[in-house]
Write a protein that holds these residues in place. Sequence first.
Motif, short mmCIF file in Angstrom:
data_model
loop_
_atom_site.label_atom_id
_atom_site.label_comp_id
_atom_site.label_asym_id
_atom_site.label_seq_id
_atom_site.Cartn_x
_atom_site.Cartn_y
_atom_site.Cartn_z
N HIS A 29 9.03 11.99 5.56
CA HIS A 29 8.28 11.14 4.64
C HIS A 29 7.01 11.85 4.17
O HIS A 29 6.70 11.84 2.97
CB HIS A 29 7.92 9.82 5.32
CG HIS A 29 7.28 8.82 4.43
ND1 HIS A 29 7.97 8.12 3.47
CD2 HIS A 29 5.98 8.40 4.34
CE1 HIS A 29 7.15 7.30 2.83
NE2 HIS A 29 5.94 7.46 3.34
N LEU A 33 5.80 13.20 0.28
CA LEU A 33 4.52 12.84 -0.33
C LEU A 33 3.60 14.05 -0.53
O LEU A 33 2.47 13.90 -0.99
CB LEU A 33 3.81 11.79 0.54
CG LEU A 33 4.52 10.44 0.67
CD1 LEU A 33 3.74 9.51 1.61
CD2 LEU A 33 4.70 9.78 -0.69
N TYR A 176 6.24 3.32 3.70
CA TYR A 176 6.57 2.59 2.50
C TYR A 176 7.01 3.56 1.41
O TYR A 176 6.42 4.63 1.24
CB TYR A 176 5.35 1.80 2.01
CG TYR A 176 4.91 0.70 2.95
CD1 TYR A 176 5.56 -0.53 2.97
CD2 TYR A 176 3.83 0.88 3.81
CE1 TYR A 176 5.16 -1.54 3.83
CE2 TYR A 176 3.41 -0.13 4.67
CZ TYR A 176 4.09 -1.33 4.67
OH TYR A 176 3.68 -2.33 5.52
N GLU A 177 8.01 3.17 0.66
CA GLU A 177 8.53 4.03 -0.41
C GLU A 177 7.47 4.31 -1.47
O GLU A 177 7.46 5.37 -2.09
CB GLU A 177 9.77 3.39 -1.06
CG GLU A 177 11.01 3.42 -0.18
CD GLU A 177 11.43 4.84 0.18
OE1 GLU A 177 11.36 5.72 -0.69
OE2 GLU A 177 11.83 5.07 1.34
N ASP A 178 6.58 3.35 -1.70
CA ASP A 178 5.54 3.54 -2.72
C ASP A 178 4.34 4.35 -2.21
O ASP A 178 3.37 4.55 -2.92
CB ASP A 178 5.07 2.20 -3.29
CG ASP A 178 4.42 1.31 -2.25
OD1 ASP A 178 4.27 1.74 -1.09
OD2 ASP A 178 4.05 0.16 -2.59
N GLY A 179 4.41 4.81 -0.93
CA GLY A 179 3.36 5.69 -0.42
C GLY A 179 2.22 5.02 0.29
O GLY A 179 1.41 5.70 0.94
N ARG A 180 2.07 3.71 0.20
CA ARG A 180 1.00 3.09 0.97
C ARG A 180 1.40 3.06 2.44
O ARG A 180 2.58 2.93 2.76
CB ARG A 180 0.71 1.67 0.46
CG ARG A 180 1.96 0.77 0.43
CD ARG A 180 1.68 -0.57 -0.20
NE ARG A 180 2.96 -1.16 -0.50
CZ ARG A 180 3.52 -2.14 0.22
NH1 ARG A 180 2.90 -2.68 1.23
NH2 ARG A 180 4.71 -2.61 -0.10
N ASN A 183 -0.31 7.49 1.30
CA ASN A 183 -0.63 8.27 0.11
C ASN A 183 -1.82 7.70 -0.66
O ASN A 183 -2.11 8.15 -1.77
CB ASN A 183 0.58 8.36 -0.82
CG ASN A 183 0.60 9.66 -1.60
OD1 ASN A 183 0.19 10.70 -1.10
ND2 ASN A 183 1.10 9.60 -2.83
N ARG A 184 -2.50 6.74 -0.05
CA ARG A 184 -3.69 6.16 -0.67
C ARG A 184 -4.95 6.44 0.14
O ARG A 184 -6.06 6.14 -0.30
CB ARG A 184 -3.52 4.65 -0.84
CG ARG A 184 -2.45 4.25 -1.83
CD ARG A 184 -2.17 2.75 -1.76
NE ARG A 184 -3.34 1.96 -2.13
CZ ARG A 184 -3.60 1.55 -3.37
NH1 ARG A 184 -2.78 1.88 -4.36
NH2 ARG A 184 -4.65 0.81 -3.63
N ASP A 220 -1.25 -6.05 1.81
CA ASP A 220 -1.35 -4.96 2.79
C ASP A 220 -2.10 -5.35 4.05
O ASP A 220 -1.71 -4.97 5.15
CB ASP A 220 -2.05 -3.75 2.15
CG ASP A 220 -1.30 -3.22 0.95
OD1 ASP A 220 -0.08 -3.37 0.92
OD2 ASP A 220 -1.94 -2.66 0.06
#
Length: 258
Positions: A29, A33, A176-180, A183-184, A220
């Motif tokens: 994962h 990213l 999470y697939e959306d990166g949270r 990735n945030r 979240d």
Amino acid sequence: MKLKANLHFHTKEDINDIVDYTLREGIDHASKLGFDVLAVTCHRHNAWTEEHAEYAKEKGILLIPGAEINVDEDPSKLGRHTVILNSGADSAMIETFEQLAKYKEKHPEVFVIAVHPYFYGNFSLKEYLEKYIDLYDAIEHSWFYSKMFNRNKKAVEMAKKYNKPLIATSDTHYLYEDGRHMNRNYAIIDAEEKTIPAIFNAIREGNFINVTKPSNFWRDMFWGQLRHYTETFWDKRGVKKAYLKEKRERHLKQKDKE
């Protein structure tokens, strides 16, 4: 060289928490990213292995060993969360600030982060951070904040007051697939080379920038944490009771020897 780094990451190998992905899956994962550096920091357990490190290397990731330990002045208490990086399996047995100080003196290669120091609950350092500030190499800027709720503010104040690096991490428990949240909330570290000593040196010198965005409070923070604590309540309850019993018994044996 600029390295995308996450220095607070949990996996299924964590014997003291409920996580539904393995370290190998976590590495996959992180690779998707675009991360260059990942520190595995399971609770009171060092999950790093040579095999995992080699697998991460194949994915272009430097895997840093570590653990999220519990420390307190009283060794019979559950303790406050602290992340120790580049440490051996023996670091998981650290239970007091005094033991942490001795470990750091014996192992100057480690790097200690005060994680979520001013969050609610008896797992956060709170007043102990300032009291034992010299033990900490950096302070965490947690992903767990929003525009309407931010417990990082006090951590920012302490970092400025004591000239400590404030570094963003994801404290990952879910992928999470959306990166949270991963990735945030991370750091771009400008290190001379892709090695653990160079990365730690860059952080100490302030050669990094944080990439961090507020979380969605309801999705979240509220529902996300409710999900986590609902899933782990009974298991954690049993783990904590067993852990505290073991600590107290060990403490009493030590007193008898003295």
